[in-house]
Design an enzyme around this catalytic site. Structure first.
Site, PDB file in Angstrom:
ATOM      1  N   CYS A 264       0.820  -1.227   0.000  1.00 31.48           N
ATOM      2  CA  CYS A 264       0.000   0.000   0.000  1.00 31.48           C
ATOM      3  C   CYS A 264       0.844   1.262   0.000  1.00 31.48           C
ATOM      4  O   CYS A 264       0.320   2.356  -0.204  1.00 31.48           O
ATOM      5  CB  CYS A 264      -0.952  -0.006   1.191  1.00 31.48           C
ATOM      6  SG  CYS A 264      -2.061  -1.418   1.178  1.00 31.48           S
TER       7      CYS A 264
ATOM      8  N   CYS B  43     -14.253   1.155   6.880  1.00 33.60           N
ATOM      9  CA  CYS B  43     -13.281   0.396   6.080  1.00 33.60           C
ATOM     10  C   CYS B  43     -13.185   0.988   4.689  1.00 33.60           C
ATOM     11  O   CYS B  43     -14.203   1.255   4.042  1.00 33.60           O
ATOM     12  CB  CYS B  43     -13.705  -1.058   5.976  1.00 33.60           C
ATOM     13  SG  CYS B  43     -14.067  -1.809   7.578  1.00 33.60           S
TER      14      CYS B  43
ATOM     15  N   HIS C 162      -9.163   3.441  -2.063  1.00 35.04           N
ATOM     16  CA  HIS C 162      -7.776   3.006  -1.853  1.00 35.04           C
ATOM     17  C   HIS C 162      -7.330   1.995  -2.917  1.00 35.04           C
ATOM     18  O   HIS C 162      -7.182   0.814  -2.653  1.00 35.04           O
ATOM     19  CB  HIS C 162      -7.656   2.407  -0.445  1.00 35.04           C
ATOM     20  CG  HIS C 162      -6.294   1.917  -0.071  1.00 35.04           C
ATOM     21  ND1 HIS C 162      -5.133   2.428  -0.617  1.00 35.04           N
ATOM     22  CD2 HIS C 162      -5.898   0.940   0.795  1.00 35.04           C
ATOM     23  CE1 HIS C 162      -4.089   1.784  -0.100  1.00 35.04           C
ATOM     24  NE2 HIS C 162      -4.535   0.878   0.743  1.00 35.04           N
TER      25      HIS C 162
END
Lengths: 388, 388
Positions: free
Chosen positions: A86, A208, A332
């Protein structure tokens, strides 16, 4: 690397892009950055391409960055494929900065691309987890659970309520609602966040970050090179520090690696955490924001929830946190996230962030993390500071 | 990056390492390099880890380099995972050089690790091919066929015989027999090479590099930093140029990308091809050596087979080519190969290459290629020049 500036950034809206490949998304982000920089693209000497999941999800390994650049119309230039889970995006950005700082290229591009919505979320989840730790993946570990445990411990330490952590989502989805490039643009009320489906106690659905497709890019050069081309505001890269999780038992484990990397970034930038105007965080699970701004020493231990409640980290506050909406609202797309953070810092510092503009933004910090940040096992931590 | 030197290199024997993981192999190569450099490992500020196939072959994606460094005993330092197919190794080396040249670290490590012999050669072949081009892999393309076609065309152009191309293997397996770190240490006669099993006309078995396990590493720093620690020979990195295959129809396609990248390396090094003493080539299929030294302009077009026949490229000749044995004899653990080339250049320039020592080695060049080098589609080309 005192005199490196960001001359242009580009991004596509994060979200579901069913009809776009990583090449399509990369091309759009790259050309958005080129247009933003108003630069002859033939001046770009090297590209750092960040992508994390095209291998396990689509069978696109290794020279996929060369394909991304080729599909964007580039021919012949050096391409380095960078991976750091990430944290890949800011790692590619760091590569572009070193490329210029070393004198190897006058202009360097960093681009992050990711396609996660391949129609099989179980497979995507497995790939993300396996990327961090094949052993833990085989034992059933996944990220939500890791974050949930870390956040529970943090809540217990400071006696925080579920409302305290849910409030992060209220702030960030409001910010995201003002960001035309964010995936989730619906502001959520405290009640909505708390009553949403429980994913891993204490985390509900809206805490989330969503699996996302997306791409973002940045072009860097020396300040004196840029000054020959433009009179606009040129955010300077005053720090881009990268560290890894430490071995168990080495050094003072009461200090997190994020703190150590942040301190090294502050030192490189010759500033302190009190000089930071606004922050973009790696809130893969929104409540992690509270832990992270404390680890960055932007606020004191235990103070984050108070700041949040009192509006200090809201858009109108003293230190707005994740004006873009952060990972949970903006989305994301793993390899693209770090470059979206850089783009947000640049837009804020140039005063071009529209409705979500941080007033008098002068110094912005982005925290990008990758791997098992709960245990620090083989994790990557990158702190980038830009200054106008 | 005028003043970057290699202060230490390390490698493990390439071959079958059934009981060693990529972490075991990496640790050994890293510590061999640290011992060679006689360096306090805590001075190493950043690591660039090159690996190409652990994702598709072993499910180890993304932060695998952090695991490699952790297993080698490193804690906390920044790690960048680099991928460029078969050119990953020199790409990681380039990263380490830029790291130091930019001032970000005083000492940087590059390490390449690869495990290919996973007990399923069909799967390994699929992974290598897929890494280069998922489309072509699905159409049945694989590397041997691509090289075979390229070499056939080259043979036709200059009227070369099967003996002409087989002679490369006779030279290189002889060199490999003198290299204790090479995988294939049996010298082959012309007759043996020609009568070996045909893999893809005109390539016989001994012309094709073997799938291999292995690891290699290098540590770089500024010359003035190294001079405070040692009085030994310190090979200088006078060029490390990286380019990609060009788009069809762009530029003069009669000139190969290898030639363009080599010219940029010569310019960076302020030398010409005539100054090169010895060369390490990317002979994934041994006869490609002939094409490559012409593309590097070390000899004239059509001259390579004559040089070979006359011993110019033999160990005792004017320009020894692949004294290590090259990919076909030393072995080709994809992500490690480029760093094995760097190690060979360093040993030769320090006069430590034992029986395979090139007399008066002063300037050495390594060519590392990755991806579909036959069509240049999304391929990576890296030319590194070291000088004593």
């Amino acid at each position: 690397m005192d005199d490196i500036v960001v001359i242009g950034v580009g991004m596509i809206p994060f979200g579901k892009h069913q009809n776009l490949s990583i090449y399509d998304m990369g091309r759009q982000a790259i050309w958005n950055a080129i247009q933003d920089a108003d630069l002859d693209p033939r001046k770009i000497g090297h590209a750092y391409v960040s992508n994390s999941l095209a291998g396990p999800l689509q069978g696109l390994e290794n020279t996929r960055g060369q394909f991304v650049m080729r599909e964007a119309g580039f021919s012949g230039i050096g391409v380095t494929n960078v991976e750091n889970a990430c944290a890949s995006g800011t790692n590619a950005f760091r590569g572009a900065c070193l490329e210029v700082a070393s004198g190897a290229s006058d202009f360097a591009l960093a681009v992050g691309v990711e396609k996660m919505l391949i129609g099989d979320n179980v497979r995507t989840l497995g790939a993300i987890t396996g990327a961090a730790s094949p052993l833990y993946a085989s034992l059933g570990y996944q990220f939500t659970a890791g974050y949930a445990m870390k956040i529970k411990k943090y809540m217990a330490k400071y006696g925080l309520s579920r409302e305290d952590i849910a409030r992060v989502v209220v702030k960030n989805t409001y910010n995201g609602s003002l960001n035309p490039l964010a995936y989730q643009r619906t502001p959520r009320t405290l009640e909505e966040v708390l009553s949403a489906r429980l994913v891993a106690d204490p985390l509900t659905l809206y805490m989330c970050c969503p699996n996302s497709d997306g791409a973002a890019a940045a072009i860097v050069c020396r300040e004196r090179t840029a000054r020959q081309l433009t009179s606009r505001i040129l955010p300077r890269v005053v720090a881009c520090s990268l560290g890894s999780g430490r071995l168990p038992g080495t050094g003072d484990t009461s200090i997190s690696t994020t703190t150590l990397v942040a301190r090294s970034a502050y030192e490189a930038a010759s500033i302190g955490p009190a000089d930071i105007n606004f922050v973009e965080l790696h809130d893969a699970m929104a409540p992690a924001e509270l832990i992270e701004i404390e680890e960055l020493e932007v606020c004191q231990p235990g103070e984050a929830a108070i700041w949040l409640r009192e509006g200090v980290t809201s858009l109108g506050g003293k230190v707005p946190v994740s004006p873009s909406g952060g990972l949970a609202a903006r989305g994301h797309p793993v390899g693209a996230t770090g470059l979206a953070q850089v783009a947000e810092l640049v837009w804020q510092l140039r005063g071009e962030a529209g409705e979500r503009q941080v007033p008098e933004a002068k110094v912005g910090l982005a925290l990008n993390q990758g791997g098992r940040v709960d245990t620090e096992e083989a994790a990557a931590y990158c702190v980038t500071i830009l200054k106008r």
